[in-house]
Design a protein around this motif. Structure first.
Motif, mmCIF file in Angstrom:
data_model
loop_
_atom_site.group_PDB
_atom_site.id
_atom_site.type_symbol
_atom_site.label_atom_id
_atom_site.label_comp_id
_atom_site.label_asym_id
_atom_site.label_seq_id
_atom_site.Cartn_x
_atom_site.Cartn_y
_atom_site.Cartn_z
ATOM 1 N N LYS A 6 27.424 35.745 53.021
ATOM 2 C CA LYS A 6 28.593 35.356 52.234
ATOM 3 C C LYS A 6 28.384 35.860 50.816
ATOM 4 C CE LYS A 6 30.815 31.604 54.587
ATOM 5 N NZ LYS A 6 31.519 30.351 54.404
ATOM 6 N N VAL A 7 28.973 37.000 50.523
ATOM 7 C CA VAL A 7 28.727 37.613 49.226
ATOM 8 C C VAL A 7 29.586 36.997 48.142
ATOM 9 C CG1 VAL A 7 27.988 39.770 50.214
ATOM 10 C CG2 VAL A 7 30.408 39.426 49.757
ATOM 11 N N GLY A 8 30.566 36.187 48.478
ATOM 12 C CA GLY A 8 31.441 35.616 47.469
ATOM 13 C C GLY A 8 31.141 34.169 47.199
ATOM 14 N N GLU A 9 29.885 33.819 46.957
ATOM 15 C CA GLU A 9 29.543 32.432 46.683
ATOM 16 C C GLU A 9 30.202 31.981 45.387
ATOM 17 O OE1 GLU A 9 28.133 30.827 48.904
ATOM 18 O OE2 GLU A 9 27.077 32.284 50.104
ATOM 19 N N GLY A 10 30.358 30.681 45.247
ATOM 20 C CA GLY A 10 31.000 30.151 44.057
ATOM 21 C C GLY A 10 32.475 29.953 44.304
ATOM 22 N N LEU A 19 32.646 39.109 42.767
ATOM 23 C CA LEU A 19 33.589 39.557 43.786
ATOM 24 C C LEU A 19 34.961 38.912 43.580
ATOM 25 C CD1 LEU A 19 34.059 41.232 46.303
ATOM 26 C CD2 LEU A 19 33.164 39.354 47.666
ATOM 27 N N TRP A 20 34.991 37.592 43.367
ATOM 28 C CA TRP A 20 36.261 36.920 43.104
ATOM 29 C C TRP A 20 36.888 37.443 41.813
ATOM 30 C CZ3 TRP A 20 39.139 34.275 46.348
ATOM 31 C CH2 TRP A 20 38.542 33.584 47.422
ATOM 32 N N ARG A 21 36.086 37.663 40.799
ATOM 33 C CA ARG A 21 36.621 38.147 39.522
ATOM 34 C C ARG A 21 37.184 39.551 39.661
ATOM 35 N NH1 ARG A 21 32.054 37.930 35.391
ATOM 36 N NH2 ARG A 21 33.693 38.832 34.075
ATOM 37 N N ALA A 22 36.502 40.413 40.421
ATOM 38 C CA ALA A 22 37.023 41.762 40.648
ATOM 39 C C ALA A 22 38.336 41.703 41.416
ATOM 40 C CB ALA A 22 35.999 42.592 41.410
ATOM 41 N N LEU A 23 38.413 40.802 42.394
ATOM 42 C CA LEU A 23 39.657 40.634 43.145
ATOM 43 C C LEU A 23 40.786 40.183 42.222
ATOM 44 C CD1 LEU A 23 41.377 40.441 45.677
ATOM 45 C CD2 LEU A 23 40.323 38.218 46.168
ATOM 46 N N THR A 60 40.931 31.612 40.001
ATOM 47 C CA THR A 60 40.226 32.730 39.358
ATOM 48 C C THR A 60 41.208 33.643 38.645
ATOM 49 O OG1 THR A 60 38.577 32.635 41.133
ATOM 50 C CG2 THR A 60 38.533 34.567 39.724
ATOM 51 N N VAL A 61 42.358 33.917 39.276
ATOM 52 C CA VAL A 61 43.370 34.758 38.631
ATOM 53 C C VAL A 61 43.825 34.107 37.318
ATOM 54 C CG1 VAL A 61 45.735 35.633 38.801
ATOM 55 C CG2 VAL A 61 44.164 35.881 40.740
ATOM 56 N N GLU A 62 44.079 32.803 37.360
ATOM 57 C CA GLU A 62 44.516 32.106 36.145
ATOM 58 C C GLU A 62 43.421 32.137 35.072
ATOM 59 O OE1 GLU A 62 45.579 28.238 37.465
ATOM 60 O OE2 GLU A 62 47.335 28.939 38.612
ATOM 61 N N ALA A 63 42.177 31.932 35.477
ATOM 62 C CA ALA A 63 41.075 31.884 34.513
ATOM 63 C C ALA A 63 40.788 33.254 33.906
ATOM 64 C CB ALA A 63 39.817 31.351 35.188
ATOM 65 N N GLU A 64 41.075 34.324 34.652
ATOM 66 C CA GLU A 64 40.744 35.663 34.190
ATOM 67 C C GLU A 64 41.825 36.260 33.305
ATOM 68 O OE1 GLU A 64 37.765 37.646 35.076
ATOM 69 O OE2 GLU A 64 37.238 35.547 35.293
ATOM 70 N N VAL A 65 42.986 35.598 33.214
ATOM 71 C CA VAL A 65 44.067 36.132 32.387
ATOM 72 C C VAL A 65 43.574 36.256 30.939
ATOM 73 C CG1 VAL A 65 46.348 35.697 31.403
ATOM 74 C CG2 VAL A 65 45.926 35.271 33.834
ATOM 75 N N GLY A 69 36.265 42.168 29.367
ATOM 76 C CA GLY A 69 35.103 42.528 30.178
ATOM 77 C C GLY A 69 35.251 42.086 31.619
ATOM 78 N N ALA A 70 36.468 42.061 32.130
ATOM 79 C CA ALA A 70 36.682 41.669 33.525
ATOM 80 C C ALA A 70 35.961 42.630 34.455
ATOM 81 C CB ALA A 70 38.177 41.649 33.830
ATOM 82 N N VAL A 71 35.506 42.082 35.565
ATOM 83 C CA VAL A 71 34.790 42.889 36.553
ATOM 84 C C VAL A 71 35.799 43.660 37.381
ATOM 85 C CG1 VAL A 71 33.212 42.823 38.510
ATOM 86 C CG2 VAL A 71 32.958 41.189 36.643
ATOM 87 N N HIS A 72 35.559 44.945 37.575
ATOM 88 C CA HIS A 72 36.476 45.763 38.372
ATOM 89 C C HIS A 72 35.715 46.397 39.529
ATOM 90 C CE1 HIS A 72 40.008 45.677 35.690
ATOM 91 N NE2 HIS A 72 39.106 45.568 34.725
#
Length: 591
Positions: A6-10, A19-23, A60-65, A69-72
């Motif tokens: 499970k690479v998307g822990e958290g 992974l979630w942040r890149a998504l 995550t989408v709301e928090a990253e707005v 330095g967002a992960v891509h």
């Protein structure tokens, strides 16, 4: 070759994984392309994804707005590989399919014979489903992915590719790829496309046992050793309709592995292989183990195309363009003990002559693997499991030392110290008589005598926690200080042939020193009735290092990439030509 990690822990914005942040970043990019708000893209994803993870994506989408330095990851599916550490990818077989390889595999499929969906039961970031969509636009697509973040990556990429087309044909299920789909599509699927997890039994025994408890029907294809790959191959065949096809991207070991014999028989009873293509691993994955990758096509029911194979031998060729020539697969190469689709008529007739004229090596020599200690030295894993302990440092010898002389602290157990021969330093045709030592081992093969018990505590006591964690100790089958698999001590002291268990070519040597042999070697000893075992083994050493033996093992034995495998089963089956009745007693040369 994707693992079950499970690479998307958290979850959610607090501690959200890369992974979630890149998504989340890709969701915002898609919103700009679509001319809509990010919430619309998230809603579209959740319309096609079934299973957990919706709250994580929204949060995550709301928090990253507005975050800097967002992960891509972006772009091709293999780019998502970069969000995993090298250790994660190697340890768990997580290697996403490059787009060029996905198109190549989908290109090997015949035209679809049934109207059902295309399914990927281990879809990862969705590369194979995207390639299928390019070839058959509008066809229903179903992906299964255990990780909820990756499931949404695949959904977003498919929705983005289908912009302006219907989204209702896309469906991603978050869950177990070996389980039946909610509507039970078994027998209705037009094609299964798959880069399955490769998780062998070694180090994963309990996890694979749990898989079989959950899916007991898969015991039909379980051989002497389990492998998650075998279970996924069988699962894909269960899904497809009569005349349907399975496209697989796998390591090639299952074609010849002893543990896959039941799988091969199971496949033969249900359909036919139609295509095989070998690629060098370096042309496909940057960190995958092994040297070859196999692209193959299976048809449920009778074959509708002549089976063919081709191979690229270098990574220089553009992987998206097949430059090799397709060659016919001889039907007899897909039956019997192992499959070797690359063998031609000359190979097959030559092999048949050798088997008719020779005797199996297993009738002439007895083989066994070298010693397995279960704890050669202290590793980082030991320190992680048990914490820092006094006297522990990575590489500190427990049972094995590679120094020029035995460690000084072993002196109380010097009576049990033995010289060791190791595979990496063996020379073909060499006779070892004690002048050369590759390492030293504490050869404790059972209960020690009373005079040495305090010495055992002195030397091995500091590592007792490591030694007591071994399976045979935990189950009460051996004392905590014994070697895990010491083998037959008398056979170790006897004259013996030694060969690396994997090597580019035969590398048989003769040991007359009575050395212990490490676990990465196979040993062969003469039967007890042989009067002159040294002469007998010398004769075999010459024969077994010959070009004819190398050729036979490459065609009919087992390989891992370019490495021949000198394991028990291929050696026992190896025909030795020229031996006449009674030769065992005298140890004479073959004719």
């Amino acid at each position: 070759m994707k693992g079950e990690k499970k690479v998307g822990e958290g979850s959610g914005p607090k501690g959200a994984s890369s992974l979630w942040r890149a998504l989340a970043a890709e969701v915002r990019a898609a919103a700009r392309r679509w001319g809509v708000g990010a919430s619309v893209v998230v809603a579209a994803i959740e319309e096609v994804v079934e299973g957990e993870g919706a709250a994580e994506l929204r949060a995550t989408v709301e928090a990253e707005v507005g975050r800097r330095g967002a992960v891509h990851a972006g772009g091709p599916g293999e780019a998502w590989d970069g969000l995993l550490s090298h250790a994660q990818r190697r340890a768990h077989g997580v290697h996403f399919t490059p787009e060029a390889v996905a198109r190549r595999l989908i290109g090997h499929l015949d035209e679809l014979a049934t109207p059902g969906p295309i399914v990927d039961p281990a879809c990862g970031a969705g590369a194979l489903l995207l390639a299928a969509d390019q070839r058959w636009p509008g066809r229903a697509l179903v992906g299964v992915e255990r990780d909820p973040a990756l499931a949404r990556v695949a959904a977003l990429r498919l929705l983005d590719a289908r912009r302006g087309r219907a989204h209702d044909g896309v469906r991603i299920v978050t869950g177990d790829g070996l389980a039946r789909l909610p509507e039970d599509l078994d027998g209705e699927v037009a094609a299964v496309v798959m880069n399955p997890p490769y998780v062998p039994e070694k180090g994963h025994g309990e996890a694979l046992a749990e898989v079989l408890r959950t899916h007991p029907r898969l015991n039909e294809v379980r051989g002497a050793r389990a492998d998650l790959l075998y279970f996924f191959l069988a699962r894909s065949v269960e899904m497809v309709a009569a005349g349907g096809q399975c496209a697989w991207l796998t390591p090639p070991h299952w074609l010849r592995a002893d543990g896959a014999a039941r799988l091969r028989d199971w496949l033969q009873a249900r359909g036919a292989m139609e295509r095989f293509e070998w690629l060098p691993t370096s042309a496909v994955f940057d960190a995958a183990p092994g040297q070859d990758v196999l692209l193959s096509i299976f048809r449920r029911g009778p074959a509708q195309r002549m089976p063919q194979w081709r191979a690229e031998t270098t990574a220089a060729a553009e992987v998206g363009e097949g430059a090799g020539t397709w060659q016919r697969v001889h039907p007899s190469t897909l039956s019997g003990t192992r499959w070797n689709p690359r063998a031609d008529d000359d190979d097959l007739s030559w092999g048949a002559r050798r088997r008719a004229a020779g005797r199996p090596l297993g009738e002439l020599l007895r083989d066994f693997q070298g010693v397995v200690s279960g704890a050669d030295r202290v590793t980082r894993r030991h320190i992680t499991l048990f914490g820092d302990q006094e006297g522990w440092e990575v590489g500190a010898p427990i049972f094995l030392s590679e120094g020029a002389a035995p460690p000084h602290h072993w002196e109380p157990l010097l009576a049990y110290v033995r010289p060791v021969l190791r595979s990496g330093r063996l020379e073909a045709g060499k006779v070892y008589e004690g002048q050369e030592v590759h390492a030293w081992m504490l050869y404790l093969d059972g209960e020690v005598d009373a005079a040495h018990r305090s010495a055992v505590m002195e030397v091995l006591g500091p590592f007792r926690r490591i030694l007591e964690a071994r399976r045979e100790v935990r189950t009460g089958k051996m004392p905590w200080y014994r070697l895990h698999w010491p083998r037959d001590a008398s056979a170790m002291r006897a004259p013996k042939l030694v060969v690396p268990r994997r090597a580019r070519r035969p590398c048989f040597a003769l040991d007359l020193s009575g050395a212990v042999v490490s676990s990465d070697c196979t040993c062969l000893v003469a039967p007890p009735e042989v009067e002159d075992p040294v002469s007998y083994l010398q004769t075999f050493m010459v024969e077994l290092n010959s070009a004819e033996v190398e050729r036979y093992l490459r065609i009919f034995g087992k390989q891992k990439g370019e490495l021949l495998e000198f394991y028990s089963s291929p050696l026992r089956e190896l025909p030795v030509v020229g031996w006449s009745p009674g030769i065992e007693a005298g140890g004479r040369q073959p004719g």
